[in-house]
Design an enzyme around this catalytic site. Sequence first.
Site, PDB file in Angstrom:
ATOM      1  N   LYS A  48       0.922  -1.199   0.027  1.00 37.84           N
ATOM      2  CA  LYS A  48      -0.097  -0.053  -0.113  1.00 37.84           C
ATOM      3  C   LYS A  48       0.875   1.228  -0.035  1.00 37.84           C
ATOM      4  O   LYS A  48       1.920   1.133   0.581  1.00 37.84           O
ATOM      5  CB  LYS A  48      -0.807   0.102   1.113  1.00 37.84           C
ATOM      6  CG  LYS A  48      -1.658   1.287   1.570  1.00 37.84           C
ATOM      7  CD  LYS A  48      -3.032   1.327   0.960  1.00 37.84           C
ATOM      8  CE  LYS A  48      -3.813   2.608   0.906  1.00 37.84           C
ATOM      9  NZ  LYS A  48      -4.614   2.834  -0.082  1.00 37.84           N
ATOM     10  N   GLY A  75      -8.007   7.318   0.222  1.00 40.24           N
ATOM     11  CA  GLY A  75      -7.238   8.405   0.401  1.00 40.24           C
ATOM     12  C   GLY A  75      -5.742   8.102   0.930  1.00 40.24           C
ATOM     13  O   GLY A  75      -5.325   8.887   1.955  1.00 40.24           O
ATOM     14  N   LEU A  76      -5.132   7.146   0.501  1.00 43.12           N
ATOM     15  CA  LEU A  76      -3.736   6.842   0.743  1.00 43.12           C
ATOM     16  C   LEU A  76      -3.581   6.769   2.293  1.00 43.12           C
ATOM     17  O   LEU A  76      -2.568   7.081   2.774  1.00 43.12           O
ATOM     18  CB  LEU A  76      -3.061   7.859   0.505  1.00 43.12           C
ATOM     19  CG  LEU A  76      -2.712   7.912  -1.106  1.00 43.12           C
ATOM     20  CD1 LEU A  76      -1.599   8.868  -1.419  1.00 43.12           C
ATOM     21  CD2 LEU A  76      -2.618   6.560  -1.969  1.00 43.12           C
ATOM     22  N   ASN A 102       5.497   0.755  -2.696  1.00 43.46           N
ATOM     23  CA  ASN A 102       4.739   1.908  -3.366  1.00 43.46           C
ATOM     24  C   ASN A 102       4.856   3.104  -2.605  1.00 43.46           C
ATOM     25  O   ASN A 102       4.697   3.035  -1.337  1.00 43.46           O
ATOM     26  CB  ASN A 102       3.470   1.351  -3.636  1.00 43.46           C
ATOM     27  CG  ASN A 102       2.631   2.355  -4.673  1.00 43.46           C
ATOM     28  OD1 ASN A 102       2.649   3.627  -4.165  1.00 43.46           O
ATOM     29  ND2 ASN A 102       2.125   1.945  -5.693  1.00 43.46           N
ATOM     30  N   CYS A 134      -2.285   8.474  -8.186  1.00 43.05           N
ATOM     31  CA  CYS A 134      -3.672   8.452  -7.228  1.00 43.05           C
ATOM     32  C   CYS A 134      -4.814   9.328  -7.524  1.00 43.05           C
ATOM     33  O   CYS A 134      -4.453  10.566  -7.272  1.00 43.05           O
ATOM     34  CB  CYS A 134      -3.504   8.174  -5.808  1.00 43.05           C
ATOM     35  SG  CYS A 134      -4.840   7.827  -4.764  1.00 43.05           S
ATOM     36  N   ASN A 195      -3.383   2.650 -13.008  1.00 41.34           N
ATOM     37  CA  ASN A 195      -4.029   3.238 -11.691  1.00 41.34           C
ATOM     38  C   ASN A 195      -5.634   2.989 -12.115  1.00 41.34           C
ATOM     39  O   ASN A 195      -6.083   2.735 -13.240  1.00 41.34           O
ATOM     40  CB  ASN A 195      -3.475   4.155 -11.309  1.00 41.34           C
ATOM     41  CG  ASN A 195      -3.592   4.168  -9.737  1.00 41.34           C
ATOM     42  OD1 ASN A 195      -4.377   3.928  -8.996  1.00 41.34           O
ATOM     43  ND2 ASN A 195      -2.663   4.577  -8.999  1.00 41.34           N
ATOM     44  N   THR A 196      -6.384   3.526 -11.154  1.00 41.72           N
ATOM     45  CA  THR A 196      -7.546   3.495 -11.483  1.00 41.72           C
ATOM     46  C   THR A 196      -8.055   4.754 -12.230  1.00 41.72           C
ATOM     47  O   THR A 196      -7.470   5.759 -12.595  1.00 41.72           O
ATOM     48  CB  THR A 196      -8.557   3.712 -10.043  1.00 41.72           C
ATOM     49  OG1 THR A 196      -7.856   4.654  -9.400  1.00 41.72           O
ATOM     50  CG2 THR A 196      -8.469   2.060  -9.158  1.00 41.72           C
ATOM     51  N   GLY A 247      -8.156  -5.080 -13.622  1.00 45.76           N
ATOM     52  CA  GLY A 247      -9.340  -5.860 -13.876  1.00 45.76           C
ATOM     53  C   GLY A 247      -8.914  -7.418 -14.211  1.00 45.76           C
ATOM     54  O   GLY A 247      -9.477  -8.245 -14.414  1.00 45.76           O
ATOM     55  N   GLY A 268      -4.899  -6.631  -8.345  1.00 45.85           N
ATOM     56  CA  GLY A 268      -5.673  -5.665  -7.429  1.00 45.85           C
ATOM     57  C   GLY A 268      -6.852  -6.279  -6.898  1.00 45.85           C
ATOM     58  O   GLY A 268      -6.832  -7.190  -5.982  1.00 45.85           O
TER      59      GLY A 268
HETATM   60  C1  LIG Z   1      -9.044  -0.388  -2.696  1.00 49.21           C
HETATM   61  C2  LIG Z   1      -7.943  -0.008  -3.550  1.00 49.21           C
HETATM   62  C3  LIG Z   1      -7.031   0.895  -2.897  1.00 49.21           C
HETATM   63  C4  LIG Z   1      -5.866   1.151  -4.012  1.00 49.21           C
HETATM   64  N1  LIG Z   1      -4.725   1.815  -3.328  1.00 49.21           N
HETATM   65  C5  LIG Z   1      -3.671   2.068  -3.975  1.00 49.21           C
HETATM   66  C6  LIG Z   1      -2.567   2.746  -3.594  1.00 49.21           C
HETATM   67  O1  LIG Z   1      -2.575   3.137  -2.390  1.00 49.21           O
HETATM   68  N2  LIG Z   1      -1.456   3.104  -4.307  1.00 49.21           N
HETATM   69  C7  LIG Z   1      -1.292   2.616  -5.640  1.00 49.21           C
HETATM   70  O2  LIG Z   1      -0.487   2.912  -6.411  1.00 49.21           O
HETATM   71  N3  LIG Z   1      -2.726   2.253  -6.184  1.00 49.21           N
HETATM   72  C8  LIG Z   1      -3.677   1.844  -5.619  1.00 49.21           C
HETATM   73  N4  LIG Z   1      -4.752   1.234  -6.153  1.00 49.21           N
HETATM   74  C9  LIG Z   1      -4.756   0.923  -7.466  1.00 49.21           C
HETATM   75  C10 LIG Z   1      -4.315  -0.528  -7.723  1.00 49.21           C
HETATM   76  O3  LIG Z   1      -3.189  -0.855  -7.246  1.00 49.21           O
HETATM   77  C11 LIG Z   1      -4.425  -0.911  -9.088  1.00 49.21           C
HETATM   78  O4  LIG Z   1      -3.784  -0.059  -9.941  1.00 49.21           O
HETATM   79  C12 LIG Z   1      -6.146  -0.707  -9.661  1.00 49.21           C
HETATM   80  O5  LIG Z   1      -6.894  -1.006  -8.766  1.00 49.21           O
HETATM   81  C13 LIG Z   1      -6.372  -1.613 -11.043  1.00 49.21           C
HETATM   82  O6  LIG Z   1      -6.176  -2.756 -10.860  1.00 49.21           O
HETATM   83  P1  LIG Z   1      -7.602  -3.904 -10.420  1.00 49.21           P
HETATM   84  O7  LIG Z   1      -8.230  -3.553 -11.467  1.00 49.21           O
HETATM   85  O8  LIG Z   1      -6.858  -5.228 -10.634  1.00 49.21           O
HETATM   86  O9  LIG Z   1      -7.985  -3.481  -8.993  1.00 49.21           O
HETATM   87  C14 LIG Z   1      -5.852   0.750  -5.185  1.00 49.21           C
HETATM   88  C15 LIG Z   1      -6.767   0.094  -5.721  1.00 49.21           C
HETATM   89  C16 LIG Z   1      -8.071  -0.183  -4.818  1.00 49.21           C
HETATM   90  C17 LIG Z   1      -9.163  -0.854  -5.481  1.00 49.21           C
END
Ligand SMILES: Cc1cc2nc3c(=O)[nH]c(=O)nc-3n(C[C@H](O)[C@H](O)[C@H](O)COP(=O)(O)O)c2cc1C
Lengths: 306, 306, 288, 288
Positions: A48, A75-76, A102, A134, A195-196, A247, A268
């Site tokens: 995280k 929110g990190l 990270n 983020c 990332n998202t 995904g 993720g």
């Molecule tokens: C609940 C949650 C918290 C996340 N926190 C972080 C984070 O702290 N730092 C980061 O670089 N990405 C964070 N991500 C993004 C994931 O690392 C990943 O890039 C993103 O969810 C896409 O992959 P997925 O579709 O497999 O979840 C977070 C994702 C989720 C769902």
Amino acid sequence: MMEKIDLSLEIAGKEFKNPIWLASGTCGYGEELADFFKLDQIGAIVTKTITKEPRPGHPPPRVFETGYGMLNAIGLQNVGVDEFIESKLPFLEKQNANLIVNIAGRSVEEYCSVCEKLNDASQIISAIELNMSCPNVTDGLEFSKNPKLAEELIKRTKSVATCPIIAKLSPNVADISEIAVASEQAGADAISLINTLVGMAVDIETFKPRLSNVTGGLSGPPIKPVAIAMVYKVYNSVSVPVIGIGGIMDYRDVIEFMLCGASAVQIGTANFINPRISIEIIESLKRWMESRDYRSLNDIVGKVRA
Amino acid sequence: MMEKIDLSLEIAGKEFKNPIWLASGTCGYGEELADFFKLDQIGAIVTKTITKEPRPGHPPPRVFETGYGMLNAIGLQNVGVDEFIESKLPFLEKQNANLIVNIAGRSVEEYCSVCEKLNDASQIISAIELNMSCPNVTDGLEFSKNPKLAEELIKRTKSVATCPIIAKLSPNVADISEIAVASEQAGADAISLINTLVGMAVDIETFKPRLSNVTGGLSGPPIKPVAIAMVYKVYNSVSVPVIGIGGIMDYRDVIEFMLCGASAVQIGTANFINPRISIEIIESLKRWMESRDYRSLNDIVGKVRA
Amino acid sequence: MERRRCPGKKAPDSPYMPDIYRLRIISNSEAAGDAYLLTLHAPQIARSCQPGNFVQLKIDFPGGGLWRRPFSILDSDGDNIRILYKALGRGTSYLTCFTPDMELNAIGALGNSFSEPGRLDSIVLAGGGIGVPPLYFLAKDLLDKGYLPENIHFFNGAADAGALVFLDEIADLGVSTYAVTEDGSMGIKGFVTEGVMQFLMGVKKTPVKKDTSLYACGPNPMLHVVSKLAEEYDINCQLALESLMPCGFGICMGCAVKVRDKNTTEGYSFRRVCHEGPIFNARDIIWE
Amino acid sequence: MERRRCPGKKAPDSPYMPDIYRLRIISNSEAAGDAYLLTLHAPQIARSCQPGNFVQLKIDFPGGGLWRRPFSILDSDGDNIRILYKALGRGTSYLTCFTPDMELNAIGALGNSFSEPGRLDSIVLAGGGIGVPPLYFLAKDLLDKGYLPENIHFFNGAADAGALVFLDEIADLGVSTYAVTEDGSMGIKGFVTEGVMQFLMGVKKTPVKKDTSLYACGPNPMLHVVSKLAEEYDINCQLALESLMPCGFGICMGCAVKVRDKNTTEGYSFRRVCHEGPIFNARDIIWE
Ligand SMILES: Cc1cc2nc3c(=O)[nH]c(=O)nc-3n(C[C@H](O)[C@H](O)[C@H](O)COP(=O)(O)O)c2cc1C
Ligand SMILES: Cc1cc2nc3c(=O)[nH]c(=O)nc-3n(C[C@H](O)[C@H](O)[C@H](O)COP(=O)(O)OP(=O)(O)OC[C@H]3O[C@@H](n4cnc5c(N)ncnc54)[C@H](O)[C@@H]3O)c2cc1C
Ligand SMILES: Cc1cc2nc3c(=O)[nH]c(=O)nc-3n(C[C@H](O)[C@H](O)[C@H](O)COP(=O)(O)OP(=O)(O)OC[C@H]3O[C@@H](n4cnc5c(N)ncnc54)[C@H](O)[C@@H]3O)c2cc1C
Ligand SMILES: Cc1cc2nc3c(=O)[nH]c(=O)nc-3n(C[C@H](O)[C@H](O)[C@H](O)COP(=O)(O)O)c2cc1C
Ligand code: FES
Ligand code: FES
């Protein structure tokens, strides 16, 4: 037969036993998942996001389910780099986990100071991943949108850090390869994406946003096609390894990412539904390779016939 | 009771009987849907993109199902503006459909020449929607990524066209409000968003992309949270009406878009699964408003409590 | 290529239009060759549908799936239609779990139909894999219209004997029925096109010349070979095509197939398999 | 706030860890008050679970739904656990369709447990809506441990008599059982907090002073009121919280609740309802 299959890869001189990693923010600091499998079985665990100071994170509601995906605005929330080194690293070391840390910050200086602190522990850290992306806090995102800023961030952290640097990019841009190229030129040892996606949902009963932060990051199966398109684009623009994220729910998704150029992938959201998914994917990937008579990832990575 | 509910809205002096429209490329030129309902019942039908010359479109495969969404790369297959005016407009006129014609071109000149030709039929066209954002052909997309180009395109088409101009934006940008603001300043009478997100999928048996065009546009429920976030952002940046598009499957989705600022919405992919969805949504929206004692869209549009 | 509306597709003399229905399941059970037979109570569709027509079924299987799934109509009696399907993927597998009295949301009947052969033609029907349904319906329809069973030759191909679909039922129609299996475990050995070729060669050698009409349905590579045979032997040939179908009624342009078209500058255009098809003249198709 | 591991959550003396199981359904049928009672064959969970623990069930309902759904454990015998649930949304409605011998994928047992009350305390359990399960388990567990039924007061609240969940079964435990209905159609009229307040006022007036321990589970507004009552009457109070739970075992930080925390500069921090909870001391929660 299975023994002959080599899933290993190398990034900037660091060896990873396989290409199945856990994505930042979806595996904590490994403690909880260690109840479900041995952490040393996976390619790497990406912690995280860690910041210079501890952060409380956003108030609830922080998450919302959107069909077959989800929004989050955590929110990190994190313990800060000092506490991380003191109370989280020892556990990960004991588990023999291949560790990627990270990090994020509000300024280049903050990123650098986290890197410096991590240098002391660099013998057990395989790489630092820069969260440049983020969508839920103001820090980071700018670095992922502006190639000049990205370049500066990576140059500066590279000059400080003693371990490889992975640049994690945001999908919320017009041309992700522009940022990827800037990152590579600045010295990034690998590029991870995505990332998202920025998303939002509203409760039509109360008229209130589903997240206290109003918008959040969309993850899970809905973003996979977007992630694949971006991995493909970036793979064709840079020569450093590309790490695919977005995904992934099963080994077939992993192969899709690899065909488009991902040397490794990060799991993720899927961890939330099945905490043992990464282990299952490693096994299925091996079986699939065996059935096709493939010996190493080179037989797959970038092999899409477009 | 239901009679008291006023679903109408006005854009640049043109009246729309309700805010439920059909999105471009998902309703053809209305002919096939007329088998399922009377076209004059819906707020507007936005035709499949029309270009100056007819276009054959991309070879198959053109579509792929991704979980609960889909990718498409049709490639703007269309009959061209002349044939459209000759053979498609008369049918739509006869049906009394409220008509919005979506257009695209390889250059500002091409857009303008389509506008000019449509001027002859302007008494039956409520608006022209500029497809500035099709991810599957080279035309269009640049206009949606570069505020300067967007401005020029809209200024020039405004100067030629005799009916209102709606700018349809791409989500594949870093800051959609920047383009929206530029479009508004250039004279756009409304902003519609979003077009599809760039996506890709690969067949892991054959290693071939699922689309002949390699990448395509992602639509359907997966993109809804992204669309809502962008509508919300644009609504807070411009004062012309915003038209929400993306992943709408039922009336609840419509309300979500409206709360975030959409004056009207367009139904896209959902038409494929239920060709009568728009009519059903109009009915359910009315019932919902009635149950809440709302009289007009003003009670909902932009009313999110963020 | 003429743009005539084919029979079954809103012919001027028929007020029928496709519609959305909730269809009650009468039965849904295994048939030979890994296939399932689904009977639906669908009076409106049953009374107007034609061979080649299909329905779009909404199968809400767990984990999602956005589109409806297209299925040819196997046949119809007064009130019911039947569908013969293979459980290939997620939707079709889930469909096997539906039980009598449950309802399925369907759109239909969709698509065009076959053109009729000459009264005295040798009629060759070639179905590969799950390509049998539209041809079975066609055979029944031709028999109803007075075509002679001995003129109808039904080639049914599959990987092996176990995978042959609906063979007995076809034979029960009284038409000449030929099994073709890739492994030779039953009937002619080879692809179904092998059987057709042998037949055409035989016809060529017979002294009394007869026109031949060829109808085929199956995977694209098979249809491609069939088209070549039809060209070689210069016979009429109609194909029932498959395609991915987001809508099934003509609004998405997703199901396109490339056809010769002299009216365009390119010399080709894309037609909708769901709307101008699924039945096409073999010579119109451009294979790539 | 102390970070002690609560009983049930991998206590040092127990080797139990949460795991993923495929659990066979023993029964799944309607109970009173719109609720359903689900019995699962789950020996590992049954043998180690504690009141307050929950399981995360994977319900693959049509149309999707990404997350598992959390359900408190109602009780356990040697091999089985029971769950009492209301069909509120898409997942829970679909869950009602599962029949015996089908399997459910589950993760459990998860979460912490309640701290035990003093041996002679008046023990007040307040369950609103579907808040009954963890309190029912607690009541059973306390009785097993020798607490006296007459010291246990179970307040069960709902909108009306028909919506009261599991009332007879609670009464069957022999504890003092109080129905509270918003419309007054049964028992005390008002919210369940009304009943608790009346009880606490009564206790205050009794000459012999006894400590009171309050346990509550229900919607957040109810728990907020309960917390205020506990503060007012200065009694121990533990709450079983609910939250949206993407994972349920501590890795996503999504289920956070704001708690007082003197060790942080902000004076508060966010705890995971699934991992540090779902049981919290009422006085630690910061209501907003
Ligand atoms: C609940 C949650 C918290 C996340 N926190 C972080 C984070 O702290 N730092 C980061 O670089 N990405 C964070 N991500 C993004 C994931 O690392 C990943 O890039 C993103 O969810 C896409 O992959 P997925 O579709 O497999 O979840 C977070 C994702 C989720 C769902
Ligand atoms: C006009 C027409 C008539 C058909 N008639 C029959 C019939 O009578 N009996 C029968 O068994 N099958 C028939 N099919 C094929 C049938 O539609 C597919 O087998 C079905 O859609 C697969 O769905 P699934 O969810 O099981 O597969 P998925 O899990 O979605 O995918 C499995 C495979 O099926 C293919 N597929 C998925 N969706 C479609 C689609 N909409 N159209 C075609 N292929 C698809 C995929 O590419 C994949 O290779 C017909 C198809 C068409 C176009
Ligand atoms: C620790 C814990 C224990 C619980 N124990 C029980 C129990 O014993 N019996 C019982 O009937 N219910 C219990 N719940 C609530 C139960 O989890 C929800 O009712 C269920 O998740 C709703 O799923 P759905 O698909 O039916 O609802 P949806 O259709 O997804 O949504 C309906 C409503 O449920 C809410 N919801 C959706 N997912 C969750 C989730 N993961 N957690 C909480 N709420 C959610 C939504 O916000 C919405 O308001 C518990 C919840 C928690 C957190
Ligand atoms: C098959 C298909 C074809 C489309 N063609 C066009 C088009 O020609 N012009 C256009 O502006 N948008 C086109 N779109 C985009 C839609 O109008 C809409 O913006 C998008 O699909 C998002 O909405 P939805 O999720 O409701 O489908 C098309 C979308 C689909 C799925
Ligand atoms: S499937 Fe949509 S046009 Fe044919
Ligand atoms: S639900 Fe994921 S941490 Fe609690």
